[in-house]
Design a protein around this motif. Structure first.
Motif, short mmCIF file in Angstrom:
data_model
loop_
_atom_site.label_atom_id
_atom_site.label_comp_id
_atom_site.label_asym_id
_atom_site.label_seq_id
_atom_site.Cartn_x
_atom_site.Cartn_y
_atom_site.Cartn_z
N ALA A 193 0.83 -1.21 0.00
CA ALA A 193 0.00 0.00 0.00
C ALA A 193 0.86 1.26 0.00
O ALA A 193 0.56 2.23 -0.71
CB ALA A 193 -0.94 -0.01 1.20
N ASP A 204 -1.47 3.57 -2.30
CA ASP A 204 -2.88 3.18 -2.33
C ASP A 204 -3.31 2.87 -0.90
O ASP A 204 -3.18 1.74 -0.44
CB ASP A 204 -3.06 1.96 -3.25
CG ASP A 204 -4.52 1.51 -3.32
OD1 ASP A 204 -5.40 2.20 -2.74
OD2 ASP A 204 -4.77 0.46 -3.92
N LEU A 205 -3.81 3.87 -0.22
CA LEU A 205 -4.11 3.74 1.21
C LEU A 205 -5.60 3.70 1.50
O LEU A 205 -6.04 4.00 2.60
CB LEU A 205 -3.44 4.90 1.97
CG LEU A 205 -1.91 4.98 1.81
CD1 LEU A 205 -1.37 6.22 2.50
CD2 LEU A 205 -1.25 3.72 2.34
N LYS A 206 -6.38 3.30 0.50
CA LYS A 206 -7.84 3.30 0.70
C LYS A 206 -8.27 2.29 1.77
O LYS A 206 -9.31 2.46 2.39
CB LYS A 206 -8.57 3.04 -0.62
CG LYS A 206 -8.36 1.69 -1.23
CD LYS A 206 -9.13 1.56 -2.55
CE LYS A 206 -8.87 0.25 -3.25
NZ LYS A 206 -7.51 0.13 -3.77
N ASN A 207 -7.47 1.24 2.01
CA ASN A 207 -7.81 0.24 3.04
C ASN A 207 -6.97 0.40 4.31
O ASN A 207 -6.85 -0.54 5.08
CB ASN A 207 -7.61 -1.17 2.47
CG ASN A 207 -8.63 -1.50 1.41
OD1 ASN A 207 -9.78 -1.09 1.50
ND2 ASN A 207 -8.21 -2.23 0.39
N LYS A 229 -7.39 1.92 7.15
CA LYS A 229 -8.04 1.71 8.44
C LYS A 229 -8.12 0.22 8.77
O LYS A 229 -7.79 -0.19 9.89
CB LYS A 229 -9.44 2.32 8.43
CG LYS A 229 -10.17 2.18 9.76
CD LYS A 229 -11.50 2.89 9.75
CE LYS A 229 -12.16 2.76 11.11
NZ LYS A 229 -13.44 3.48 11.17
#
Length: 197
Positions: A48, A53-56, A58
């Motif tokens: 990530a 790509d840090l959409k996940n 959390k």
């Protein structure tokens, strides 16, 4: 990549207080699962970050907190048990126990009773809290909830049902009483010595 620790004793060494079947299941399957899931989560976090790509993020950070804390607490738990040869807190730790709990018996009673009422997915810990400059007993739900920032675990008891159910069924009190026979105070004393330096 984190690796499994080796048990500091043979798998049947804690008998009859903690049977071989339970220890093998606990160490070879459950603890190994926490190691594997922590490593997988770390790998996903690395990808990530590299791909921005840090959409996940959390979910990944929640997984790291849960699985990573599970690894650490299991290792502390396995290491603070030992063959059923009587050991005791060293003089300095006993002095602090007496200061903070009034007596060793008061400490043991509080730890025992606190362990009995831990949620089904949780732990009971004797910790040093530097900010308070004292020993405290804390319950820890899951692996990471209800802790105090900066506390240093000294004695750890796994109260998840998988840690005792095969042998003790619903008799949590019997499991906790048996645990006192296999506490390796020599290991706890080493942890304390690091605290007081």
């Amino acid at each position: 990549m984190i690796n499994k620790i080796l048990l500091p004793y043979p798998v049947d060494a804690l008998e009859p207080y903690y049977n071989k079947e339970t220890l093998v299941l606990h160490y070879d399957i459950l603890y190994t699962g926490y190691i594997d899931n922590t490593n997988k989560t770390e790998e996903k976090l690395n990808i990530a970050r590299k791909e921005n790509d840090l959409k996940n993020i959390k979910c990944l950070e929640k997984d790291l907190s849960f699985f990573g804390s599970g690894v650490i607490l299991h290792e502390l738990f396995f290491q603070n048990m030992g063959i059923p040869i009587p050991t005791t807190p060293n003089a300095q730790l006993m002095e602090q126990i007496n200061i903070d709990f009034g007596s060793y018996e008061n400490f043991k009673n509080q730890f025992t009773e606190s362990s009995k009422v831990v949620e089904a997915s949780g732990w009971n810990l004797l910790v040093w809290v530097p900010r308070f400059n004292k020993l405290e007993i804390l319950q820890c739900e899951k692996h990471q909830n209800l802790t105090l920032w900066g506390c240093i675990p000294l004695l750890v008891l796994d109260m998840w049902e998988h840690s005792y159910y095969l042998q003790y069924k619903t008799k949590r009190g019997d499991y906790i009483n048996a645990f006192w026979n296999i506490v390796n105070w020599n290991e706890v004393n080493k942890r304390w010595d690091k605290v007081v330096g």
